[in-house]
Design an enzyme around this catalytic site. Structure first.
Site, PDB file in Angstrom:
ATOM      1  N   ASP A 172      71.024   0.871  70.659  1.00  0.00           N
ATOM      2  CA  ASP A 172      70.255   1.812  71.465  1.00  0.00           C
ATOM      3  C   ASP A 172      70.891   3.204  71.320  1.00  0.00           C
ATOM      4  OD1 ASP A 172      68.063   0.813  72.936  1.00  0.00           O
ATOM      5  OD2 ASP A 172      69.279  -0.146  74.094  1.00  0.00           O
TER       6      ASP A 172
HETATM    7  C1  BGC Z   1      74.399   1.820  76.363  1.00  0.00           C
HETATM    8  C2  BGC Z   1      73.700   0.886  75.578  1.00  0.00           C
HETATM    9  C3  BGC Z   1      72.370   0.386  76.266  1.00  0.00           C
HETATM   10  C4  BGC Z   1      71.436   1.593  76.533  1.00  0.00           C
HETATM   11  C5  BGC Z   1      70.298   1.259  77.234  1.00  0.00           C
HETATM   12  C6  BGC Z   1      73.438   3.014  76.583  1.00  0.00           C
HETATM   13  O1  BGC Z   1      73.867   4.032  77.359  1.00  0.00           O
HETATM   14  O2  BGC Z   1      75.386   2.307  75.710  1.00  0.00           O
HETATM   15  O3  BGC Z   1      74.453  -0.175  75.484  1.00  0.00           O
HETATM   16  O4  BGC Z   1      71.760  -0.442  75.398  1.00  0.00           O
HETATM   17  O5  BGC Z   1      72.199   2.535  77.298  1.00  0.00           O
HETATM   18  O6  BGC Z   1      69.608   2.094  77.896  1.00  0.00           O
HETATM   19  C1  NOJ Z   2      72.476  -3.152  75.522  1.00  0.00           C
HETATM   20  C2  NOJ Z   2      71.049  -3.383  75.779  1.00  0.00           C
HETATM   21  O1  NOJ Z   2      70.553  -4.273  76.632  1.00  0.00           O
HETATM   22  C3  NOJ Z   2      70.446  -4.005  74.090  1.00  0.00           C
HETATM   23  O2  NOJ Z   2      69.034  -3.779  74.333  1.00  0.00           O
HETATM   24  C4  NOJ Z   2      71.056  -3.242  73.131  1.00  0.00           C
HETATM   25  O3  NOJ Z   2      70.725  -3.999  71.875  1.00  0.00           O
HETATM   26  C5  NOJ Z   2      72.773  -3.206  73.178  1.00  0.00           C
HETATM   27  N1  NOJ Z   2      73.068  -2.683  74.522  1.00  0.00           N
HETATM   28  C6  NOJ Z   2      73.118  -2.299  72.117  1.00  0.00           C
HETATM   29  O4  NOJ Z   2      73.075  -0.927  72.109  1.00  0.00           O
END
Ligand code: BGC
Ligand code: NOJ
Length: 811
Positions: free
Chosen positions: A483
């Site tokens: 993400d």
């Molecule tokens: C986090 C990610 C997450 C995303 C979801 C980010 O701030 O680092 O791990 O998947 O937010 O919106």
């Molecule tokens: C947490 C999110 O829930 C997941 O969808 C994503 O793949 C990982 N973070 C990595 O960014």
């Protein structure tokens, strides 16, 4: 250092001090009523949706931590204490917390008074049940006062914590007998209220926080408890609470137990009122009556335990490795169920107010729980698919209560569509139930746009096939699995969400990772087409897959590993020529799992590079070298300090991809090494470094670039649960559901002499015994089912209800 121990026989983690490095929590409830419960009885309750139907309050960034919960204050003379130590923090003579499957028991002892607090949510009912047993272990009589206490939330947790000008005037309660009803907004549009009750007439009560705690008091020093008791206060606006007082005279050796409950009640519109302004309590009273005595409490608890017994009996292993067995048989499966229930919404790191159900997340969670609850997996797939857009793209998230996509986040995460194929494929393998593909499912929740589920999968596939970039690799959109790799975002202003700033998609930025996914799940889609009697579509799909595979091996290959992406300017991300972020874990895992580069040696080389460049003693970091400054063209990944989260943290979620990839190449020793490094039971001894619960996975462990290397965050709600279960059960132990039956093909450490396992599959039970007399890592030389030799590794489905004895000899 440990702060407790595993009790495998009872399937509990037993915590022996309330001063754990962080609150260590458990989840109570598995259908609609949920409670998060920490080892000191902190936490909160909600009905279905942690944002929209919050029953009790919780303040995440408080100091001290974890103040709110289901509390009991016990007062003897001037001494006030809690069975779980918090929030008064009076030193206890003894303390113990047992987190079990769906229940928690906390026991504290002070000055020869023992208080035992048992909590669980009964199966198929919308309430939390709590029993407090107070025992006098002294030689003489004792008089103690007991005060239960909870603080209500005014339903919508976001509004509750922000719209004070309104909601400090709306709070309303009713008190009847030993029950306190929280009915804020019931006079207008709500058809639901909460009820707190006790099974014994109290000696006093309060419903106004100001009266019980005091305007300048605190949960650690409630005025009513430290002063002269409850004052029968009624909340009018401000902060409604439920508090009671019980004055108990205890003979030596006497036990007194009192039952409590917190319930959620919905009334039909025309049955809301009993009299003007008086809520209809009949459903609440029926609920209270259901749990009127200890026998009812005990039998509801027994039903819960039996339910877990049944859920876990579908897969168990006996490997001679205690920690492995406890992860597989108990805790990993338990966490999979919790992620099924919660997705990424409510934990001690997820406030329950932001993310509801993730499209990508929920599809992946399916991989871990489908064998336990196939019927609910079926329903979940249909719910998720209904949030897909007609062009195959998808809302990134949806709210569990409404099951509608969240507009605020929208779509544009270009890996999302393919996860729907992954989840459905897992369901088909597990159940063989192809009828799901014929189910009519709306697009964008619009019934007029309904199509069979198979059409949804086709559009998922097509979306990727038709959104390719200059190198023939899939366009990344807002981000893919990572993400934080926001290649079209270019955010310069603080406060902008990296996930929603910038366009849904740019014409240049591409993802090698989605390329790997397309090959892996595109092949699965082609196979499904074939089973549906559409051979032409299957070959077309295979052609598209082959083209992307070629692109991955060409533009996606860096010489020693797979590249990560191309940014919006067409520059490589995750290549040796990059200044930082030269190598990423995700494409190595996904591409090798997809079988890319297996024949040409690239797969072996990629995994060697992972070992050489990304390994640490606590797990494999996401990328290296960490980004040391903010990079506009990369987005959130470079916003994190080095070593945290996606910027070179140990992302536990993609470690099992490497496990699966290593197993794909037959490397059993290495697969198990990677597995064991992040598996909670294996790192219990470093709980003071790891800090989060030693019985579940966390999303992230700080990487080697971080000051706090080894410290975990975001425990519980992570795709790690599903993927580690898949990696251990299917890749390492090698028990893999396939469309035509069960495949037995383990990939284990050479020194493992074998193992036995029990697997329920399509209604039959398989008793599997794997022998490894020659100490190999992979390869089944002989497979016998009920004494008869079977060619290859595939066992055709046995008769439902039957038991098959399977012996696999490796060598
Ligand atoms: C986090 C990610 C997450 C995303 C979801 C980010 O701030 O680092 O791990 O998947 O937010 O919106
Ligand atoms: C947490 C999110 O829930 C997941 O969808 C994503 O793949 C990982 N973070 C990595 O960014």
């Amino acid at each position: 250092m440990r702060f407790g121990y595993f009790d495998d026989r009872k399937r509990e983690y037993v915590i022996s001090t309330p001063r754990t490095p962080l609150p260590w929590i458990n989840y109570l409830g598995s259908e609609s009523f949920f409670t998060l419960c920490s080892n000191t009885a902190g936490g909160y309750s909600f009905y279905r949706d942690a944002r929209l139907r919050r029953l009790t309050r919780y303040r995440y960034n408080n100091s001290p931590l974890d103040q709110e919960g289901f509390r009991f204050y016990i007062k003897e003379g001037d001494t006030v204490w809690n069975p779980g130590w918090q929030p008064v923090q009076t030193e206890l003579d003894s303390y113990c917390c047992r987190h079990g499957l769906g229940y928690t028991v906390i026991e504290g002892c002070k000055n020869d008074i023992r208080a035992r607090q048992e909590m669980f949510v009964p199966v198929k009912d919308d309430c939390l049940l709590v029993r407090l047993t107070v025992s006098n272990e002294a030689g003489g009589a004792k008089r103690v006062s007991v005060f239960p206490y909870i603080e209500f939330c005014l339903w919508d947790a976001v509004d509750d914590s922000s719209n004070f000008q309104r909601n400090w005037s709306t709070g309303e309660v009713e008190v009847k007998g030993s029950a306190i009803y929280h009915k804020t907004e019931y006079r207008e549009r709500r058809d639901h209220y909460a009820v707190f009750w006790s099974g014994r007439e109290p000696d006093g009560f309060d419903t106004s926080r100001d009266a019980f705690i005091g305007v300048y008091g605190s949960p650690a020093r409630p005025e009513a408890v430290f002063g002269s008791g409850c004052t029968s206060s009624t909340a009018h606006g401000w902060q409604p609470v439920a508090a009671q007082q019980f004055d108990l005279d205890l003979d030596p050796g006497e036990d007194v137990s009192i039952l409590f409950g917190l319930g959620y009640i919905e009334n039909p519109q025309d049955e809301k009122w009993e009299a003007p302004g008086i809520i209809n309590k009949s459903r609440a009273e029926a609920m209270i009556a259901r749990y009127a005595d200890d026998a009812a409490f005990d039998s509801a608890l027994a039903v819960l335990k039996a339910d877990w017994e049944r859920l876990l009996s579908g897969f168990s292993v006996s490997s001679g490795k205690e920690k492995l067995d406890r992860m597989v048989n108990i805790w990993n499966q338990y966490q999979c169920m919790v992620t099924f229930n919660m997705s990424r919404s409510a934990s001690y790191f997820e406030s329950g107010m932001g993310r509801g159900m993730g499209f990508r997340d929920s599809c992946q969670d399916l991989l871990g729980f489908v064998h336990m609850i196939p019927e609910r997996a079926r329903e979940r797939i249909l719910d998720i698919a209904a949030t897909q857009f007609p062009d195959g793209s998808a809302y990134h998230q949806y709210q569990p209560l409404t099951k509608k996509g969240n507009l605020a986040v929208g779509s544009g995460f270009n890996d999302d569509p393919l996860w729907l194929i992954a989840g459905t494929d897992a369901y088909l393998r597990e159940t063989g139930d192809f009828s799901i593909l014929d189910e009519q499912v709306p697009f964008d929740n619009d019934e007029t746009l309904s199509q069979p589920l198979s059409e949804h999968l086709r559009r998922s596939f097509r979306f990727t096939a038709e959104h390719l970039g200059p190198h023939g690799l899939p366009l990344i959109g807002r981000a893919d699995w990572n993400d934080c790799l926001n290649l079209n975002c270019f955010s310069e202003h603080p406060g902008e969400s990296f996930q929603t700033t910038g366009p849904n998609e740019g014409p240049v930025a591409e993802s090698v990772f989605i390329g790997g996914m397309f090959v892996k799940y595109g092949k699965a889609w082609a196979e499904i087409c074939r089973r549906l009697g559409r051979p032409e579509e299957a070959s077309e799909a295979e052609k598209a897959v082959a083209a992307v595979e070629a692109a991955v091996l060409d533009a996606g290959w860096d010489g020693k590993w797979f590249r990560r992406a191309y940014d919006a300017f067409g520059n490589v991300v995750g290549g040796s020529a990059c200044e930082e972020g030269k190598i990423f874990i995700e494409p190595q895992g996904m591409c090798v799992m997809a079988g890319i580069g297996k024949a040409g040696g690239q797969a072996e080389a990629a995994l060697e590079s992972v070992k050489e460049l990304l390994d640490t003693k606590y797990g494999i970091v996401l990328q290296q070298p960490a980004y040391t400054r903010y990079r506009l063209e990369l987005g959130e990944i470079s916003s994190y300090p080095p070593g945290y989260k996606e910027n070179a943290g140990i992302f536990c979620h993609n470690n099992p991809w490497i496990v699966c990839a290593e197993a794909e190449l037959g490397h059993g020793d290495r697969a198990f090494q990677v597995y064991a490094r992040t598996a909670p039971a294996f790192i219990e001894d470093i709980s003071e470094i790891h800090r989060t619960e030693p019985y579940v996975y966390s999303q992230m462990i700080a990487g080697k670039d971080a000051a706090t290397f080894g410290e975990a965050k975001n425990s519980w709600l992570t795709g790690t649960a599903a993927w580690t279960f898949l990696s251990i059960s299917q890749a390492i132990l090698g028990i893999k559901p396939a469309l035509d039956g069960l495949v037995i093909d383990p990939c284990i450490p050479a020194d493992m002499k074998g193992f036995t396992a029990v697997r329920r599959f399509r209604g039959a039970t398989y008793r599997i015994s794997v022998e490894n007399p020659r100490g190999v890592q992979k390869g089944v030389k002989e497979l016998r089912v009920n004494g008869r030799v079977v060619e290859g590794c595939l066992i055709p489905p046995a008769e439902p209800g039957s038991t098959a004895d399977v012996v696999a000899v490796m060598g």
